[in-house]
Design an enzyme around this catalytic site. Structure first.
Site, PDB file in Angstrom:
ATOM      1  N   ASP A  36       0.825  -1.206   0.000  1.00 49.02           N
ATOM      2  CA  ASP A  36       0.000   0.000   0.000  1.00 49.02           C
ATOM      3  C   ASP A  36       0.869   1.269   0.000  1.00 49.02           C
ATOM      4  OD1 ASP A  36      -2.336   1.502   0.154  1.00 49.02           O
ATOM      5  OD2 ASP A  36      -3.162   0.367   1.840  1.00 49.02           O
ATOM      6  N   ASP A  70     -10.703   1.618  -3.550  1.00 51.84           N
ATOM      7  CA  ASP A  70     -11.282   1.300  -2.239  1.00 51.84           C
ATOM      8  C   ASP A  70     -12.800   1.294  -2.306  1.00 51.84           C
ATOM      9  OD1 ASP A  70      -8.983   0.906  -0.874  1.00 51.84           O
ATOM     10  OD2 ASP A  70      -8.950   2.843   0.143  1.00 51.84           O
TER      11      ASP A  70
END
Ligand code: DGJ
Length: 732
Positions: free
Chosen positions: A459, A525
């Site tokens: 990430d 997301d």
């Protein structure tokens, strides 16, 4: 015979591959110019190539300099070009403009297999500026152009490089532009503009590929679509700051250009030092699908492209967030394995003091607080269920509230002593600093050695703001980007079987350079299926479905509050690398049974979905979308008909099924599961005549042009159509 290199005996050359011709002109010792990039012109003799050069030579009229203004792939003012320059820099205020002369050009091609592309390597010098340039222009076997440049300082003092841009010309007929913007939870939003005179410059200064990046910058003939109109696009393969632009001048020159965006003073070339530009990719096609297929085939030809079926993932993020508890996660693993999951990914929250998103980044030690026995009890349980184990990391970041920051405050990137404002409470760790790089490498290596980790979700959750090295105060995004690549490359070398997912607050780092060292991207997301239809469609414009992480979330989307049927959620996730991000321990038994059915279908179809050609119909009704995947050999296809909204039309009318073999005969039938497997869109509806298990049999040509009636759907629902080749159209 292996491809071989020859010194280019001629000052004009043609490369051909997969329906594309690239004609490069090196006349007069200048840098290469593209005479033609687009549809294949067939093999051209030397005489024909010279004829083409003559035919396309501009009339020398009213230009800034006497004579024609040739625009090279690295445009130069010395040639009379007054648009965006290819190279910008100076040596103590001098040498601000270049005039490269080619000293050597070498062509690498496979003579035994003509029409499979090739590569032109050009070496050039500017004696006055004391710079050497090496330029590579390739046509790949899938018909993509890719080029990059390397500039070396041959002088005795520092050369400050400010920009290095490469360009590809497009014809004047390309009057419309398509590029992308985006934000967290809404990546890759298309925007269309006219390609008017002047410069449309898309800059990204976020230190990652970015949401608001051009992604693909395409120029096409009026109204170009998924299947129609000629279209040319460039992509800048770089995960740091970059520029991508379209420029049109009154000299009848239209260019697509790109390069890294260098911050002031970021690249100061010492004597003998070099700078390598990112690769610039260019793709041409009739319609966007053809253009995309060239990228997809290229990505599929990478040596590390996943060869094994893409496992069904269960990711813990939206299931438990930071609530890490062995019992709870074991139960989630049990529930996931029971519906058919094959890879369990433990997301954020397993390390240091990371009990929320405000602390702990940088402390890559398993937390004793939440994992008193280490991760072993969980990894044993997961692998005991027959699933692979994956782990979340964010190696380029650091929280000020972390042991690492307390021990090494100067490892935080900053402009001098002033720390940038935090974002998600975090700062950027300076990986350009050798000690910081070595520390992170050791930590990740240790984790990968200690635990049976076969997958890293990597990430990167903030923009790089005022990202400088300390104590020098020099801008550091360029070094940081290269260091991240080095870190990934070294970990892959040490742990060859480990896959990496590129995630950056969702889909903020999706580009062809990161994909040289990663195996999938987290698309967004936002796993609201309606939003995902749009985000996935445009992510797929560059990368194939098997590299796109697509998950089924819970009934109410966490990021939008929308409620969707399981069939709509799963049918959306089917077109990608399928996963689950939902607390299955709280799901009801009917949902679990239905999810298991979808997983059976995914496992049956992933071979097709992950090797076939992606197609998108140009459906005139904005309320409906039709997309699908057709097997490379044309033997079968799967389509999704998606109702994005209610339609003005009632019934909906026919949809066309693109991409099938026109001369083959196909049986098309509804594919369960789906929102209306029995054809009843509305409780008062009557099934469509062909909506039966037998379906309807028609030639590919008829399906592509006459189409077939689409069922009326409630909004935010979808159905699947399966086409199977049953013979030859002419045999009937
Ligand atoms: C952002 C990612 O996109 C999410 O999927 C999740 O991994 C969180 N970060 C964790 O902090």
């Amino acid at each position: 015979m292996a491809p071989h290199s020859t010194l280019l005996g001629s000052d004009i050359t043609q490369l051909r591959a997969a329906g594309v011709s690239l004609v490069l002109d090196l006349a007069d010792g200048g840098l290469p110019r593209v005479l033609h990039w687009g549809a294949d012109l067939g093999p051209l003799s030397r005489q024909a190539l010279e004829g083409l050069r003559l035919a396309l030579a501009p009339q020398p009229i009213g230009n800034p300099v006497d004579g024609p203004v040739p625009v090279a792939v690295l445009p130069e003012q010395s040639a009379g070009w007054l648009g965006t320059p290819g190279l910008v820099g100076n040596r103590g205020g001098r040498d601000f403009s270049t005039a490269f002369r080619v000293s050597r050009s070498e062509l690498t091609a496979d003579d035994e297999q003509p029409g499979t592309g090739g590569s032109l390597l050009v070496r050039a010098h500017d004696e006055t500026a004391a710079l050497e340039l090496e330029l590579t222009v390739e046509l790949t076997p899938t018909g993509l152009v890719r080029q990059r440049a390397s500039v070396t300082n041959r002088g005795e003092s520092v050369f400050a490089l400010d920009a290095l841009h490469l360009t590809l010309p497009v014809p004047a007929a390309a009057t419309e532009l398509l590029d992308f913007t985006g934000r967290h939870l809404r990546e890759r939003s298309p925007q269309r503009t006219a390609f008017t005179q002047g410069l449309r410059m898309r800059e990204n200064r976020t230190g990652r590929t970015g949401y608001d990046s051009a992604y693909l910058l395409a120029a096409g003939t009026p109204g170009f679509g998924n299947r129609t109109g000629e279209v040319w696009a460039v992509h800048t393969a770089w995960s740091g700051n970059h520029r991508t632009y379209a420029e049109r001048t009154f000299h009848a020159v239209s260019l697509l250009g790109s390069g890294e965006l260098l911050l002031s003073g970021e690249v100061l070339l010492e004597p003998g030092a070099s700078y390598d530009s990112p690769w610039q990719y260019g793709s041409w096609g009739v319609g966007l699908d053809e253009l995309s297929a060239r990228f997809h085939r290229r990505l599929r030809s990478r040596p590390h492209h996943p060869q094994v079926p893409r496992p069904v993932v269960v990711n813990t993020w939206e299931a438990v967030y930071f609530d890490h508890d062995l019992g709870r996660l074991r139960a989630l693993a049990d529930a996931a394995a029971a519906v058919g999951a094959e890879r369990f990914v433990l997301d954020d929250g397993w390390f240091g003091s990371r009990r929320d998103d405000r602390r702990g980044l940088g402390d890559w030690y398993v937390s004793d607080e939440v994992w008193p026995g280490g991760l072993g009890p969980l990894t044993d349980h997961v692998t005991g269920l027959g699933m692979q184990f994956g782990l979340w990391v964010e190696p380029e970041m650091i929280n000020e509230d972390s042991d690492l920051a307390r021990a090494h405050p100067d490892w935080i990137m900053a402009a001098g002593d002033r720390l940038p404002g935090p974002a998600r409470s975090q700062q950027v760790l300076d990986l350009g600093r050798p000690e910081a790089f070595a520390h992170i490498l050791e930590r990740l290596d240790d984790l990968l050695t200690t635990y049976p980790i076969s997958y890293l979700k990597w990430d990167h959750n903030r923009d790089l703001v005022e990202a400088g090295h300390r104590p020098t105060g020099r801008a550091g995004v360029h070094q940081q980007t290269l260091a991240t690549y080095r870190l990934m490359d070294e970990l892959r070398r040490r742990h060859p079987g480990v896959e990496i997912e590129s995630c950056s607050s969702g889909g903020g780092r999706v580009d062809l350079a990161i994909l040289e060292r990663t195996d999938r991207v987290w698309v967004s997301d936002c796993i609201d299926a309606l939003e995902r239809q749009q985000i996935q469609r445009w992510t797929n414009a560059l990368i194939p479905l098997e590299l796109m992480g697509t998950h089924v979330g819970s009934g109410i989307a966490h990021t939008t509050g929308r409620r969707h049927t399981l069939d709509f959620r799963a049918g959306t996730a089917l077109f990608g690398h399928f996963g689950i991000e939902w607390d299955l321990t709280a799901a009801d038994p009917e949902d679990l049974a239905r999810l298991a059915e979808w997983i059976v279908l995914y496992k049956e179809l992933r071979g097709l979905l992950h090797s076939g050609t992606a197609v998108h119909a140009d459906h005139p009704d904005p309320a409906y979308r039709l997309h699908g995947v057709v097997a490379e050999d044309g033997s079968e296809a799967l389509y999704a008909l998606v109702a994005m909204a209610t339609s003005e039309l009632y019934p909906t009318g026919p949809v066309r099924l693109p991409g099938l073999d026109p001369d083959a005969l196909y049986r098309v039938r509804p594919q369960a599961p789906g929102d209306i497997p029995d054809g009843n869109a509305h409780h008062w509806g009557v099934p469509l005549p062909w909506w039966t298990p037998e379906g309807v049999t028609l030639p590919g040509r008829a399906l592509a042009s006459a189409g077939l009636q689409a069922p009326v759907l409630y909004p935010e629902r979808l159905v699947l159509l399966r086409a199977t080749r049953v013979g030859s159209a002419s045999a009937r």
